[in-house]
Design an enzyme around this catalytic site. Structure first.
Site, PDB file in Angstrom:
ATOM      1  N   SER A  16       3.791  13.066   8.555  1.00  0.00           N
ATOM      2  CA  SER A  16       4.222  12.438   7.299  1.00  0.00           C
ATOM      3  C   SER A  16       3.012  11.876   6.586  1.00  0.00           C
ATOM      4  CB  SER A  16       5.217  11.309   7.589  1.00  0.00           C
ATOM      5  OG  SER A  16       5.370  10.521   6.428  1.00  0.00           O
ATOM      6  N   HIS A  41       5.571  16.457   5.861  1.00  0.00           N
ATOM      7  CA  HIS A  41       6.663  15.617   5.371  1.00  0.00           C
ATOM      8  C   HIS A  41       6.130  14.725   4.244  1.00  0.00           C
ATOM      9  CE1 HIS A  41      10.532  13.527   5.978  1.00  0.00           C
ATOM     10  NE2 HIS A  41       9.871  12.390   5.808  1.00  0.00           N
ATOM     11  N   ASP A  43       7.162  11.665   1.662  1.00  0.00           N
ATOM     12  CA  ASP A  43       8.139  10.601   1.419  1.00  0.00           C
ATOM     13  C   ASP A  43       8.101  10.117  -0.016  1.00  0.00           C
ATOM     14  OD1 ASP A  43       9.379  10.135   4.004  1.00  0.00           O
ATOM     15  OD2 ASP A  43       7.380   9.538   4.666  1.00  0.00           O
ATOM     16  N   MET A  45       9.680   7.484  -2.627  1.00  0.00           N
ATOM     17  CA  MET A  45      10.434   6.211  -2.700  1.00  0.00           C
ATOM     18  C   MET A  45      10.360   5.666  -4.121  1.00  0.00           C
ATOM     19  SD  MET A  45       9.182   4.401   0.812  1.00  0.00           S
ATOM     20  CE  MET A  45       8.870   5.337   2.301  1.00  0.00           C
ATOM     21  N   MET A 145      17.573   9.221  10.253  1.00  0.00           N
ATOM     22  CA  MET A 145      16.571   8.156  10.166  1.00  0.00           C
ATOM     23  C   MET A 145      16.631   7.320  11.440  1.00  0.00           C
ATOM     24  SD  MET A 145      14.918   8.560   7.405  1.00  0.00           S
ATOM     25  CE  MET A 145      13.827   7.167   7.739  1.00  0.00           C
ATOM     26  N   ASP A 183      13.128  10.947  11.875  1.00  0.00           N
ATOM     27  CA  ASP A 183      12.071  10.335  11.063  1.00  0.00           C
ATOM     28  C   ASP A 183      12.023   8.831  11.300  1.00  0.00           C
ATOM     29  OD1 ASP A 183      10.236   9.720   9.073  1.00  0.00           O
ATOM     30  OD2 ASP A 183      11.541  10.278   7.404  1.00  0.00           O
TER      31      ASP A 183
HETATM   32  C1  DX5 Z   1      10.037   5.918   6.454  1.00  0.00           C
HETATM   33  C2  DX5 Z   1       9.587   7.316   6.097  1.00  0.00           C
HETATM   34  C3  DX5 Z   1       8.891   8.007   7.204  1.00  0.00           C
HETATM   35  C4  DX5 Z   1       7.575   7.382   7.617  1.00  0.00           C
HETATM   36  C5  DX5 Z   1       7.553   7.385   9.106  1.00  0.00           C
HETATM   37  O1  DX5 Z   1      10.906   5.435   5.490  1.00  0.00           O
HETATM   38  O2  DX5 Z   1      10.688   8.117   5.711  1.00  0.00           O
HETATM   39  O3  DX5 Z   1       8.711   9.398   6.956  1.00  0.00           O
HETATM   40  O4  DX5 Z   1       6.458   8.098   7.166  1.00  0.00           O
HETATM   41  O5  DX5 Z   1       6.445   6.674   9.534  1.00  0.00           O
HETATM   42  P1  DX5 Z   1       6.269   6.329  11.075  1.00  0.00           P
HETATM   43  O6  DX5 Z   1       6.131   7.643  11.797  1.00  0.00           O
HETATM   44  O7  DX5 Z   1       5.014   5.519  11.092  1.00  0.00           O
HETATM   45  O8  DX5 Z   1       7.474   5.554  11.533  1.00  0.00           O
HETATM   46 ZN    ZN Z   2      10.515  10.380   5.637  1.00  0.00          ZN
END
Ligand code: DX5
Ligand code: ZN
Length: 233
Positions: A16, A41, A43, A45, A145, A183
């Site tokens: 990610s 991946h 992300d 937000m 999640m 994730d």
């Molecule tokens: C969290 C994200 C993840 C994040 C995970 O809201 O959706 O993809 O990058 O990070 P780690 O692996 O550090 O928990």
């Molecule tokens: Zn994610």
């Protein structure tokens, strides 16, 4: 032990980029490619659906230019119908939307697929697998999640393993072939139990990019995932 359905799942470690250095994204992507990553991946937000803001379509467009790896875009945003097409046009290969953010989930999934993109649905830790009963034959993948979305580096929520097992059982019973992704809080310490539960794609951010050697960490986690013995029952 892992149960196999119609197609044996191939477990992949999916770095990610949320935990990468955004000023040196191409370099960080090259490191995980060197470690054997086969998907990235991304992300997204929006500061509404989750209490954090990350990136938009221009970053996906730039990533598209520096890597041939499939881009797995995780939309943690309100109004995914409005924005999913922008990320697809920017180069996303697959897009996932939150069950909790999609008012007309079936329509949203079909919208994504109609644009030649793989469509996934994401469940927050508090949302049960049972709500997906009527879309499991539409989705290409389900993302569980294992932290509350919004931030990297959080602690893995163990109940996610039970949800993965439930989904894997449904996939087997209904002869479906969707992939199962997890994730949040994934590291070398829990890769094996996650794959054993039936997960195909394991997203990892801080465990990879905050390690001394992201290439070696990716490769090491991938070796652990591939080492899980599977059996057809
Ligand atoms: C969290 C994200 C993840 C994040 C995970 O809201 O959706 O993809 O990058 O990070 P780690 O692996 O550090 O928990
Ligand atoms: Zn994610």
């Amino acid at each position: 032990m892992l149960k196999l359905g119609l197609t044996p799942p191939v477990p992949l470690i999916v770095p990610s980029i949320l935990s990468a250095d955004f000023a040196r994204l191409a370099d960080d992507v090259a490191k995980v490619e060197e470690g054997g990553a086969q998907m990235l991946h991304v992300d997204v937000m929006d500061g509404h659906f989750v209490p954090n803001i990350t990136l938009g379509p221009p970053v996906v467009r730039s990533l598209r230019k520096v890597t041939a790896l499939p881009l797995d875009v995780h939309l943690m945003i309100a109004d995914p119908d409005r924005y999913a097409p922008l990320f697809i046009d920017a180069g996303a290969d697959q897009v996932s939307v939150h069950y909790e953010a999609a008012t007309h989930l079936d329509r949203t999934l079909h919208l994504i697929k109609s644009r030649g993109c793989r469509a996934g649905v994401v469940l927050n830790p508090s949302t049960p697998v049972s709500v997906l009963e009527d879309v499991l034959d539409v989705v290409d993948f389900v993302l569980i999640m294992s932290v509350n979305p919004g931030f990297e580096g959080q602690k893995f929520i163990p109940n996610s393993l039970r949800k993965i097992r439930q989904l894997d059982a449904l996939r087997f019973e209904r002869h479906l072939e969707f992939s199962i992704e997890i994730d949040g809080g994934v590291s070398s310490a829990n890769v094996v139990e996650i794959v054993e539960a039936g997960c195909n794609w394991l997203v990892a951010g801080s465990a990879i990019f905050h390690s001394e050697n992201p290439a070696a960490t990716t490769a090491g986690m991938q070796t652990l995932a591939r080492g899980v013995r599977s059996v057809r029952v």
